[in-house]
Design a protein around this motif. Structure first.
Motif, PDB file in Angstrom:
ATOM      1  N   ASP A  84      11.348  10.559  -4.155  1.00 55.88           N
ATOM      2  CA  ASP A  84      10.167   9.719  -3.959  1.00 55.88           C
ATOM      3  C   ASP A  84       9.521  10.158  -2.651  1.00 55.88           C
ATOM      4  OD1 ASP A  84      10.693   8.268  -6.245  1.00 55.88           O
ATOM      5  OD2 ASP A  84      11.618   6.590  -5.194  1.00 55.88           O
ATOM      6  N   ILE A  85       8.255  10.540  -2.726  1.00 48.77           N
ATOM      7  CA  ILE A  85       7.525  10.999  -1.553  1.00 48.77           C
ATOM      8  C   ILE A  85       6.447   9.979  -1.221  1.00 48.77           C
ATOM      9  CG2 ILE A  85       6.017  12.795  -0.601  1.00 48.77           C
ATOM     10  CD1 ILE A  85       8.911  13.757  -1.047  1.00 48.77           C
ATOM     11  N   LEU A  86       6.426   9.572   0.027  1.00 49.09           N
ATOM     12  CA  LEU A  86       5.389   8.671   0.510  1.00 49.09           C
ATOM     13  C   LEU A  86       4.551   9.439   1.514  1.00 49.09           C
ATOM     14  CD1 LEU A  86       4.037   5.922   0.561  1.00 49.09           C
ATOM     15  CD2 LEU A  86       5.800   5.139   2.160  1.00 49.09           C
ATOM     16  N   LEU A  87       3.347   9.840   1.075  1.00 49.25           N
ATOM     17  CA  LEU A  87       2.417  10.520   1.967  1.00 49.25           C
ATOM     18  C   LEU A  87       1.865   9.508   2.959  1.00 49.25           C
ATOM     19  CD1 LEU A  87       0.373  12.640  -0.607  1.00 49.25           C
ATOM     20  CD2 LEU A  87       2.123  13.461   0.979  1.00 49.25           C
ATOM     21  N   ILE A  88       1.770   9.916   4.217  1.00 52.86           N
ATOM     22  CA  ILE A  88       1.259   9.054   5.277  1.00 52.86           C
ATOM     23  C   ILE A  88       0.041   9.730   5.895  1.00 52.86           C
ATOM     24  CG2 ILE A  88       1.767   7.927   7.491  1.00 52.86           C
ATOM     25  CD1 ILE A  88       3.565   6.894   5.253  1.00 52.86           C
ATOM     26  N   ASP A  89      -1.070   8.992   5.997  1.00 50.97           N
ATOM     27  CA  ASP A  89      -2.258   9.541   6.649  1.00 50.97           C
ATOM     28  C   ASP A  89      -2.880   8.493   7.546  1.00 50.97           C
ATOM     29  OD1 ASP A  89      -4.015  11.538   7.344  1.00 50.97           O
ATOM     30  OD2 ASP A  89      -5.023  11.633   5.406  1.00 50.97           O
ATOM     31  N   ASP A  90      -3.664   8.975   8.503  1.00 54.33           N
ATOM     32  CA  ASP A  90      -4.311   8.054   9.428  1.00 54.33           C
ATOM     33  C   ASP A  90      -5.566   7.449   8.817  1.00 54.33           C
ATOM     34  OD1 ASP A  90      -5.599  10.539   9.564  1.00 54.33           O
ATOM     35  OD2 ASP A  90      -5.813  10.518  11.737  1.00 54.33           O
ATOM     36  N   VAL A  91      -6.475   8.279   8.315  1.00 54.31           N
ATOM     37  CA  VAL A  91      -7.738   7.789   7.765  1.00 54.31           C
ATOM     38  C   VAL A  91      -7.966   8.406   6.391  1.00 54.31           C
ATOM     39  CG1 VAL A  91     -10.238   7.639   8.112  1.00 54.31           C
ATOM     40  CG2 VAL A  91      -8.706   7.572  10.092  1.00 54.31           C
ATOM     41  N   LEU A  92      -8.190   7.568   5.393  1.00 56.39           N
ATOM     42  CA  LEU A  92      -8.529   8.020   4.049  1.00 56.39           C
ATOM     43  C   LEU A  92     -10.025   7.862   3.861  1.00 56.39           C
ATOM     44  CD1 LEU A  92      -7.774   8.942   1.171  1.00 56.39           C
ATOM     45  CD2 LEU A  92      -7.322   6.529   0.646  1.00 56.39           C
ATOM     46  N   TYR A  93     -10.685   8.941   3.445  1.00 53.90           N
ATOM     47  CA  TYR A  93     -12.127   8.895   3.237  1.00 53.90           C
ATOM     48  C   TYR A  93     -12.444   9.373   1.815  1.00 53.90           C
ATOM     49  CZ  TYR A  93     -17.147   9.683   4.248  1.00 53.90           C
ATOM     50  OH  TYR A  93     -18.516   9.687   4.231  1.00 53.90           O
ATOM     51  N   THR A  94     -12.753  10.641   1.616  1.00 51.68           N
ATOM     52  CA  THR A  94     -13.188  11.128   0.306  1.00 51.68           C
ATOM     53  C   THR A  94     -12.050  11.322  -0.683  1.00 51.68           C
ATOM     54  OG1 THR A  94     -13.030  13.459   0.942  1.00 51.68           O
ATOM     55  CG2 THR A  94     -15.147  12.333   1.363  1.00 51.68           C
ATOM     56  N   GLY A  95     -10.836  11.542  -0.178  1.00 55.97           N
ATOM     57  CA  GLY A  95      -9.689  11.815  -1.038  1.00 55.97           C
ATOM     58  C   GLY A  95      -9.414  13.299  -1.197  1.00 55.97           C
ATOM     59  N   ARG A  96     -10.284  14.147  -0.668  1.00 61.96           N
ATOM     60  CA  ARG A  96     -10.134  15.602  -0.844  1.00 61.96           C
ATOM     61  C   ARG A  96      -8.930  16.157  -0.070  1.00 61.96           C
ATOM     62  NH1 ARG A  96     -14.045  17.845  -3.752  1.00 61.96           N
ATOM     63  NH2 ARG A  96     -15.847  16.553  -4.202  1.00 61.96           N
ATOM     64  N   THR A  97      -8.669  15.643   1.117  1.00 61.84           N
ATOM     65  CA  THR A  97      -7.491  16.090   1.861  1.00 61.84           C
ATOM     66  C   THR A  97      -6.219  15.681   1.114  1.00 61.84           C
ATOM     67  OG1 THR A  97      -8.638  16.020   3.976  1.00 61.84           O
ATOM     68  CG2 THR A  97      -6.232  15.901   4.047  1.00 61.84           C
ATOM     69  N   LEU A 119      -3.266   4.283   7.484  1.00 56.79           N
ATOM     70  CA  LEU A 119      -3.566   3.332   8.547  1.00 56.79           C
ATOM     71  C   LEU A 119      -4.914   2.663   8.278  1.00 56.79           C
ATOM     72  CD1 LEU A 119      -2.223   2.405  11.197  1.00 56.79           C
ATOM     73  CD2 LEU A 119      -3.595   4.118  12.386  1.00 56.79           C
ATOM     74  N   VAL A 120      -5.934   3.482   7.955  1.00 55.07           N
ATOM     75  CA  VAL A 120      -7.284   2.960   7.701  1.00 55.07           C
ATOM     76  C   VAL A 120      -7.875   3.614   6.461  1.00 55.07           C
ATOM     77  CG1 VAL A 120      -9.639   2.781   8.599  1.00 55.07           C
ATOM     78  CG2 VAL A 120      -7.707   2.534  10.153  1.00 55.07           C
ATOM     79  N   ASP A 121      -8.408   2.784   5.571  1.00 53.33           N
ATOM     80  CA  ASP A 121      -9.163   3.244   4.410  1.00 53.33           C
ATOM     81  C   ASP A 121     -10.628   2.967   4.711  1.00 53.33           C
ATOM     82  OD1 ASP A 121     -10.427   3.663   1.982  1.00 53.33           O
ATOM     83  OD2 ASP A 121      -9.031   2.438   0.823  1.00 53.33           O
ATOM     84  N   ARG A 122     -11.436   4.029   4.798  1.00 54.41           N
ATOM     85  CA  ARG A 122     -12.853   3.840   5.118  1.00 54.41           C
ATOM     86  C   ARG A 122     -13.757   3.921   3.897  1.00 54.41           C
ATOM     87  NH1 ARG A 122     -15.898   8.539   8.251  1.00 54.41           N
ATOM     88  NH2 ARG A 122     -17.584   7.498   7.175  1.00 54.41           N
ATOM     89  N   GLY A 123     -13.152   3.922   2.696  1.00 55.82           N
ATOM     90  CA  GLY A 123     -13.950   3.977   1.476  1.00 55.82           C
ATOM     91  C   GLY A 123     -14.606   5.337   1.313  1.00 55.82           C
ATOM     92  N   LEU A 140     -17.942   2.735   7.590  1.00 61.62           N
ATOM     93  CA  LEU A 140     -18.656   3.544   8.566  1.00 61.62           C
ATOM     94  C   LEU A 140     -19.818   4.238   7.874  1.00 61.62           C
ATOM     95  CD1 LEU A 140     -15.662   5.329  10.353  1.00 61.62           C
ATOM     96  CD2 LEU A 140     -16.976   3.405  11.221  1.00 61.62           C
ATOM     97  N   LYS A 141     -20.799   4.652   8.640  1.00 58.72           N
ATOM     98  CA  LYS A 141     -21.894   5.450   8.090  1.00 58.72           C
ATOM     99  C   LYS A 141     -21.330   6.801   7.669  1.00 58.72           C
ATOM    100  CE  LYS A 141     -25.083   3.398  11.354  1.00 58.72           C
ATOM    101  NZ  LYS A 141     -25.818   3.662  12.584  1.00 58.72           N
ATOM    102  N   PRO A 142     -21.914   7.407   6.628  1.00 63.29           N
ATOM    103  CA  PRO A 142     -21.408   8.709   6.169  1.00 63.29           C
ATOM    104  C   PRO A 142     -21.392   9.796   7.247  1.00 63.29           C
ATOM    105  CG  PRO A 142     -22.910   7.789   4.552  1.00 63.29           C
ATOM    106  CD  PRO A 142     -22.970   6.897   5.767  1.00 63.29           C
TER     107      PRO A 142
END
Length: 161
Positions: A84-97, A119-123, A140-142
């Motif tokens: 089971d892998i739990l990816l951890i990221d600081d900011v999720l934006y477009t999903g491309r990373t 940590l933060v989902d910015r949509g 946030l603004k684009p």
């Protein structure tokens, strides 16, 4: 540059609680370079679980225009197969990373399950990727960017541009 009015340390504590709920006996944390790697390192210490670091550099869809981004190499000091892998990221934006690191992860084996905690989902998603847990959601603004900063004291803050 200005600081977003979010307490990164308080959000880290929320992330830790959320990650704790997602853990199984077979979970390994994999931090996405760079902010996610810092978070995963601290979470692994606090929660006593295995962790590694993953880079999106070789699987980015903007590789042609961006080139090889400065990043640490992927380091997964455990077997990925069946884990089971739990990816951890600081900011999720477009999903491309996230898409790029999932491709990188599968270069190392076939996990039993892959989840994402941020940590933060910015949509602003451009791909159908959603976190299993996010400590906060912000708008946030684009043309703005949100970046996690780790101080010399290893405490977290945010920087918005």
């Amino acid at each position: 540059m200005s600081e977003l009015l979010l307490d990164a340390e308080a959000l880290y504590l929320e992330l830790k609680k959320g990650v704790q709920r997602l853990l199984t006996p077979d979970t390994a944390l994999v931090g996405i370079w760079s902010g996610g790697a810092w978070l995963a390192e601290r979470l692994a210490t606090d929660l006593g679980v295995a962790s590694g670091v993953i880079s999106s550099a070789l699987h980015r869809d903007d590789f042609g225009s961006r080139g090889l981004a400065k990043a640490d190499h992927t380091t997964l000091p455990f077997d990925v197969n069946g884990r089971d892998i739990l990816l951890i990221d600081d900011v999720l934006y477009t999903g491309r990373t996230t898409r790029a690191v999932i491709n990188e992860l599968f270069d190392f084996g076939r996990p039993a399950r892959v989840q994402l905690a941020v940590l933060v989902d910015r949509g602003g998603r451009e791909l159908p990727i959603e976190p299993a847990f996010s400590a906060a959601r912000v708008t946030l603004k684009p043309d703005q960017s949100l970046r996690l900063v780790r101080g010399e004291d290893r405490r977290f803050t945010f920087e918005v541009k």
